[in-house]
Design a protein around this motif. Structure first.
Motif, PDB file in Angstrom:
ATOM      1  N   UNK A  78      43.058  52.531  31.048  1.00 38.32           N
ATOM      2  CA  UNK A  78      44.232  52.257  30.201  1.00 38.32           C
ATOM      3  C   UNK A  78      45.516  52.524  30.990  1.00 38.32           C
ATOM      4  N   UNK A  79      45.550  53.655  31.684  1.00 42.18           N
ATOM      5  CA  UNK A  79      46.737  54.010  32.471  1.00 42.18           C
ATOM      6  C   UNK A  79      46.972  52.998  33.593  1.00 42.18           C
ATOM      7  N   UNK A  80      45.895  52.600  34.260  1.00 47.46           N
ATOM      8  CA  UNK A  80      46.014  51.640  35.365  1.00 47.46           C
ATOM      9  C   UNK A  80      46.434  50.254  34.882  1.00 47.46           C
ATOM     10  N   UNK A  81      45.930  49.851  33.730  1.00 53.65           N
ATOM     11  CA  UNK A  81      46.283  48.529  33.192  1.00 53.65           C
ATOM     12  C   UNK A  81      47.791  48.420  32.989  1.00 53.65           C
ATOM     13  N   UNK A  82      48.401  49.529  32.601  1.00 57.16           N
ATOM     14  CA  UNK A  82      49.850  49.539  32.381  1.00 57.16           C
ATOM     15  C   UNK A  82      50.628  49.533  33.696  1.00 57.16           C
ATOM     16  N   UNK A  83      50.089  50.201  34.710  1.00 56.65           N
ATOM     17  CA  UNK A  83      50.838  50.394  35.953  1.00 56.65           C
ATOM     18  C   UNK A  83      50.485  49.399  37.057  1.00 56.65           C
ATOM     19  N   UNK A  84      49.228  48.973  37.087  1.00 58.87           N
ATOM     20  CA  UNK A  84      48.749  48.146  38.211  1.00 58.87           C
ATOM     21  C   UNK A  84      47.941  46.953  37.708  1.00 58.87           C
ATOM     22  N   UNK A  85      48.524  46.233  36.776  1.00 56.63           N
ATOM     23  CA  UNK A  85      47.806  45.132  36.117  1.00 56.63           C
ATOM     24  C   UNK A  85      47.229  44.129  37.118  1.00 56.63           C
ATOM     25  N   UNK A  86      48.015  43.781  38.129  1.00 58.27           N
ATOM     26  CA  UNK A  86      47.578  42.750  39.073  1.00 58.27           C
ATOM     27  C   UNK A  86      46.271  43.141  39.767  1.00 58.27           C
ATOM     28  N   UNK A  87      46.183  44.391  40.201  1.00 56.51           N
ATOM     29  CA  UNK A  87      44.968  44.854  40.887  1.00 56.51           C
ATOM     30  C   UNK A  87      43.798  44.968  39.913  1.00 56.51           C
ATOM     31  N   UNK A  88      44.086  45.456  38.722  1.00 59.44           N
ATOM     32  CA  UNK A  88      43.031  45.657  37.723  1.00 59.44           C
ATOM     33  C   UNK A  88      42.423  44.323  37.283  1.00 59.44           C
ATOM     34  N   UNK A  89      43.210  43.256  37.349  1.00 56.02           N
ATOM     35  CA  UNK A  89      42.723  41.944  36.891  1.00 56.02           C
ATOM     36  C   UNK A  89      41.437  41.508  37.595  1.00 56.02           C
ATOM     37  N   UNK A  90      41.289  41.913  38.843  1.00 56.17           N
ATOM     38  CA  UNK A  90      40.076  41.544  39.588  1.00 56.17           C
ATOM     39  C   UNK A  90      38.825  42.185  38.977  1.00 56.17           C
ATOM     40  N   UNK A  91      39.035  43.250  38.228  1.00 53.82           N
ATOM     41  CA  UNK A  91      37.916  43.988  37.630  1.00 53.82           C
ATOM     42  C   UNK A  91      37.857  43.792  36.113  1.00 53.82           C
ATOM     43  N   UNK A  93      46.317  43.468  26.537  1.00 52.87           N
ATOM     44  CA  UNK A  93      47.772  43.546  26.382  1.00 52.87           C
ATOM     45  C   UNK A  93      48.512  43.388  27.708  1.00 52.87           C
ATOM     46  N   UNK A  94      47.983  43.991  28.776  1.00 51.47           N
ATOM     47  CA  UNK A  94      48.740  44.060  30.025  1.00 51.47           C
ATOM     48  C   UNK A  94      48.258  43.115  31.123  1.00 51.47           C
ATOM     49  N   UNK A  95      47.036  42.623  30.997  1.00 48.21           N
ATOM     50  CA  UNK A  95      46.505  41.766  32.064  1.00 48.21           C
ATOM     51  C   UNK A  95      46.744  40.287  31.762  1.00 48.21           C
ATOM     52  N   UNK A  96      46.747  39.506  32.810  1.00 49.19           N
ATOM     53  CA  UNK A  96      46.857  38.055  32.655  1.00 49.19           C
ATOM     54  C   UNK A  96      45.655  37.565  31.844  1.00 49.19           C
ATOM     55  N   UNK A  97      45.906  36.873  30.736  1.00 49.23           N
ATOM     56  CA  UNK A  97      44.795  36.417  29.873  1.00 49.23           C
ATOM     57  C   UNK A  97      43.719  35.636  30.626  1.00 49.23           C
ATOM     58  N   UNK A  98      44.127  34.941  31.691  1.00 49.77           N
ATOM     59  CA  UNK A  98      43.156  34.139  32.448  1.00 49.77           C
ATOM     60  C   UNK A  98      42.084  35.007  33.103  1.00 49.77           C
ATOM     61  N   UNK A  99      42.435  36.264  33.392  1.00 46.56           N
ATOM     62  CA  UNK A  99      41.487  37.129  34.103  1.00 46.56           C
ATOM     63  C   UNK A  99      40.307  37.534  33.228  1.00 46.56           C
ATOM     64  N   UNK A 100      40.451  37.336  31.915  1.00 41.92           N
ATOM     65  CA  UNK A 100      39.368  37.738  31.014  1.00 41.92           C
ATOM     66  C   UNK A 100      39.186  36.739  29.874  1.00 41.92           C
TER      67      UNK A 100
END
Length: 280
Positions: free
Chosen positions: A190-203, A239-246
């Motif tokens: 949750x914390x990472x999604x808010x701060x590092x969305x771009x990196x988290x999107x790969x996961x 909420x924080x990630x690009x919808x395309x990633x999921x």
């Protein structure tokens, strides 16, 4: 301070007095004394004990507040002690919280924004890597490490984390979730999604599947906290990630949320409704 440190290993009353005295002493240490103090504190056997005057490990927080950037060269000495404390405290929440505060304080006060980028990255790396590695250890240690990592990622200084460090942390989280669907991992995600969305999107897809698995486990085990954390994780990922990633997982998330709209626990229902609103 040597005698006071020695007194930490004695009876509770002596320990309490020693802690009170040490809190005063730490404010006035010069650079040389700081090094000696930290070395000796790190060797104290009862580092995770409750002295009545606060957990001994909280002295690291006091040191960070009092000495600021002067604490940064000592982070690599301190972090093994934090990990050792988390490992030996048998899941005691108060000790885990004391460790979390110490980690956050070192990140907050131990980094001067004006210093070179590589130095700032190195401090964050020294704080994060031992905790990231601990996610794959025993349940107690992994839980404590998760709480510390959440505090670290929530800290403003996390912006100095290298993309490599963020990616390494995501990998550890992913592996940890695959090994054991522990809901505390959700706190970090949750914390990472808010701060590092771009990196988290790969996961994203992997994290979503893990979130759904934790939600199901929470239902089977009758564990409301597990259900809440799982739903919150899914919510923040959407909420924080690009919808395309999921995109391929959203429908599945909605289906699962539908099953829990009438959950018997109020907080779960609230989390579910918030997630459904996000999905809209």
């Amino acid at each position: 301070f040597r005698q006071e440190l020695a007194n930490l290993d004695k009876d509770p009353d002596t320990n309490k007095t020693a802690m009170s005295n040490l809190r005063t002493i730490v404010k006035d240490l010069d650079a040389k004394a700081l090094h000696v103090f930290l070395t000796q504190l790190s060797e104290t056997k009862e580092i995770g004990s409750d002295s009545g005057g606060g957990y001994t490990v909280s002295l690291f927080e006091d040191l960070a507040r009092a000495h600021g950037v002067k604490i940064s060269p000592h982070v690599e000495t301190i972090m093994p002690v934090i990990v050792r404390t988390l490992s030996s405290c048998e899941g005691a929440l108060s000790v885990q919280q004391a460790c979390s505060k110490a980690v956050a304080a070192m990140a907050r006060y131990g980094i001067d924004p004006a210093t070179a980028e590589d130095k700032k990255r190195n401090v964050i790396h020294s704080l994060c890597k031992p905790l990231s590695d601990s996610l794959l250890d025993s349940q107690h240690l992994a839980l404590g490490a998760s709480l510390c990592l959440k505090s670290l990622v929530d800290c403003d200084s996390w912006r100095f984390a290298s993309s490599e460090m963020v990616n390494t942390l995501c990998q550890s989280l992913a592996v940890s979730l695959e090994a054991a669907s522990e809901s505390h991992i959700a706190l970090v995600i949750v914390a990472l999604a808010k701060r590092n969305a771009f990196t988290v999107e790969a996961y994203a897809r992997l994290f979503v599947k893990s979130g759904l698995r934790i939600l199901e486990l929470g239902f089977v085990e009758g564990d409301a906290q597990k259900r809440v954390l799982a739903v919150q994780m899914l919510n923040f990922l959407m909420k924080y990630l690009n919808p395309k990633s999921m995109s391929s997982e959203v429908e599945l998330v909605l289906q699962e949320m539908g099953k829990h709209v009438e959950d018997e626990v109020y907080f779960v229902r609230v989390a579910v409704h918030e997630t459904l609103e996000t999905a809209e």
